[in-house]
Design a protein around this motif. Structure first.
Motif, PDB file in Angstrom:
ATOM      1  N   LEU A  78      49.883  -4.396  -5.869  1.00 16.86           N
ATOM      2  CA  LEU A  78      49.102  -3.327  -5.251  1.00 16.86           C
ATOM      3  C   LEU A  78      50.022  -2.559  -4.320  1.00 16.86           C
ATOM      4  CD1 LEU A  78      46.536  -1.782  -4.385  1.00 16.86           C
ATOM      5  CD2 LEU A  78      46.097  -3.621  -2.734  1.00 16.86           C
ATOM      6  N   GLY A 127      45.469   3.525  -3.968  1.00 12.51           N
ATOM      7  CA  GLY A 127      45.917   2.171  -4.255  1.00 12.51           C
ATOM      8  C   GLY A 127      46.251   2.037  -5.735  1.00 12.51           C
ATOM      9  N   ILE A 130      47.129  -0.278  -8.628  1.00 16.90           N
ATOM     10  CA  ILE A 130      47.122  -1.676  -9.076  1.00 16.90           C
ATOM     11  C   ILE A 130      47.791  -1.724 -10.438  1.00 16.90           C
ATOM     12  CG2 ILE A 130      45.700  -3.638  -9.755  1.00 16.90           C
ATOM     13  CD1 ILE A 130      43.597  -2.690  -7.762  1.00 16.90           C
ATOM     14  N   ILE A 145      41.682  -6.252  -7.223  1.00 18.54           N
ATOM     15  CA  ILE A 145      40.690  -5.168  -7.222  1.00 18.54           C
ATOM     16  C   ILE A 145      39.701  -5.351  -6.079  1.00 18.54           C
ATOM     17  CG2 ILE A 145      38.766  -4.149  -8.510  1.00 18.54           C
ATOM     18  CD1 ILE A 145      40.417  -4.891 -11.087  1.00 18.54           C
ATOM     19  N   ALA A 195      41.399  -4.544  -2.790  1.00 17.54           N
ATOM     20  CA  ALA A 195      41.564  -3.099  -2.616  1.00 17.54           C
ATOM     21  C   ALA A 195      40.252  -2.441  -2.192  1.00 17.54           C
ATOM     22  CB  ALA A 195      42.075  -2.467  -3.908  1.00 17.54           C
ATOM     23  N   ASP A 196      39.146  -3.004  -2.663  1.00 21.12           N
ATOM     24  CA  ASP A 196      37.830  -2.463  -2.326  1.00 21.12           C
ATOM     25  C   ASP A 196      37.585  -2.497  -0.823  1.00 21.12           C
ATOM     26  OD1 ASP A 196      35.242  -1.471  -2.599  1.00 21.12           O
ATOM     27  OD2 ASP A 196      34.395  -3.452  -2.976  1.00 21.12           O
ATOM     28  N   ILE A 208      42.782   2.432   1.607  1.00 22.80           N
ATOM     29  CA  ILE A 208      42.667   2.909   0.234  1.00 22.80           C
ATOM     30  C   ILE A 208      41.360   3.679   0.051  1.00 22.80           C
ATOM     31  CG2 ILE A 208      42.442   2.208  -2.191  1.00 22.80           C
ATOM     32  CD1 ILE A 208      44.130  -0.255  -1.497  1.00 22.80           C
ATOM     33  N   ILE A 240      41.454   4.155  -6.330  1.00 20.90           N
ATOM     34  CA  ILE A 240      42.263   3.143  -7.008  1.00 20.90           C
ATOM     35  C   ILE A 240      42.716   3.675  -8.362  1.00 20.90           C
ATOM     36  CG2 ILE A 240      42.229   0.835  -8.062  1.00 20.90           C
ATOM     37  CD1 ILE A 240      40.129   0.080  -5.903  1.00 20.90           C
ATOM     38  N   CYS A 276      33.250  -2.735  -7.329  1.00 18.85           N
ATOM     39  CA  CYS A 276      34.128  -2.027  -6.399  1.00 18.85           C
ATOM     40  C   CYS A 276      33.463  -0.723  -5.965  1.00 18.85           C
ATOM     41  CB  CYS A 276      35.470  -1.750  -7.075  1.00 18.85           C
ATOM     42  SG  CYS A 276      36.653  -0.884  -6.024  1.00 18.85           S
ATOM     43  N   ILE A 292      37.673   4.148  -9.636  1.00 19.60           N
ATOM     44  CA  ILE A 292      38.884   3.629 -10.265  1.00 19.60           C
ATOM     45  C   ILE A 292      39.304   4.555 -11.397  1.00 19.60           C
ATOM     46  CG2 ILE A 292      39.918   1.690 -11.508  1.00 19.60           C
ATOM     47  CD1 ILE A 292      37.865  -0.145 -10.156  1.00 19.60           C
TER      48      ILE A 292
END
Length: 252
Positions: free
Chosen positions: A10, A17, A19, A41, A44-45, A50, A53, A98, A102
């Motif tokens: 990440l 962000g 990934i 994931i 990152a949420d 961030i 994503i 999330c 994304i």
């Protein structure tokens, strides 16, 4: 980054962000890498640095070859089988839950579970090399775990086409016409420029509004924790059938 060892990373650039996952076997995903991807994931949420994503894979060829073949052929009981197939279920559910949008970056061919990952992104870019295939029926199982995510994006008719025609790669333009890919580019550089442009725009939007958009888009999937677990159990049972065992031996 060592491109001979599997990894999930990440990195954060300007509130985006990135990934990235990688495996030297065409970015196939064994259980440990799937677990790490799901956790990354989820992490990152909840990372306040961030806003958006981007999900991507390493290398410039295959996006994801699906489940690890070596792990698949080693399954010897239903519970282990269910746990194995739950790997992709956990990643898809992490993407679904999330709160941040994304973006998918599909640079090359994607097979099986990889198609499920692409379908579980909220906005997906691809190159002209990003053909897709659902090969599961070919080995005696089926795209049960990833099916709901793919059906949600392309509909039952298109899902039935690629699930039944399990030997065929479908071109990126076909996937775009069905709604899996939003845009298809001639090169990865062009695609990356478009991804950065969209991500930059999204980072300037109201995070609460984007969260509510995501809730709206995923409405009706609230039962997926249970549904995907049930689907993983089906695959875990089928992989032990004599037909599948013999087929896997031939592939090996």
């Amino acid at each position: 980054m060592n491109k001979t060892e599997p990894y999930v990373t990440l990195t954060i650039e300007n509130a985006v962000g990135f990934i990235e996952f990688f495996h030297p076997a065409h970015n196939s995903l064994p259980s440990d890498l799937l677990a790490e991807l799901a956790k990354t994931i989820s992490d990152a949420d909840v990372n306040d640095d961030i806003k958006i994503i981007v999900l991507k894979s390493g290398g410039d060829r295959t996006f994801c070859a699906g489940a690890s073949f070596n792990e698949l052929i080693s399954i010897n009981d239903e519970e282990i089988g269910k746990k194995f197939f739950s790997g992709f279920a956990n990643v898809i559910n992490a993407m679904r839950k999330c709160s941040k949008l994304i973006i998918g970056r599909i640079q090359g061919k994607t097979v099986g579970g990889g198609v499920g990952l692409a379908a579980a992104t909220d906005y997906c870019f691809a190159t002209k090399y990003a053909a897709i295939k659902l090969s599961e029926l070919n080995v005696g199982i089926g795209p049960f775990v990833v099916g709901p995510a793919i059906e949600r994006k392309i509909g039952v008719s298109a899902l039935s086409q690629i699930a039944i025609d399990a030997n065929t790669f479908y071109e990126p333009k076909w996937a775009q016409s069905k709604g899996l890919f939003m845009q298809v580019y001639d090169s990865a550089d062009e695609m990356d420029g478009a991804i950065l442009s969209l991500a930059e725009n999204l980072c300037a939007y109201n995070p609460e509004a984007m969260k509510e958009i995501k809730n709206m888009l995923w409405k009706g999937t609230e039962n997926w924790d249970e549904l995907l677990a049930e689907r993983a159990a089906i695959s875990g049972r089928l992989v032990l059938s004599e037909f599948t065992k013999e087929t896997l031996k031939r592939f090996k």
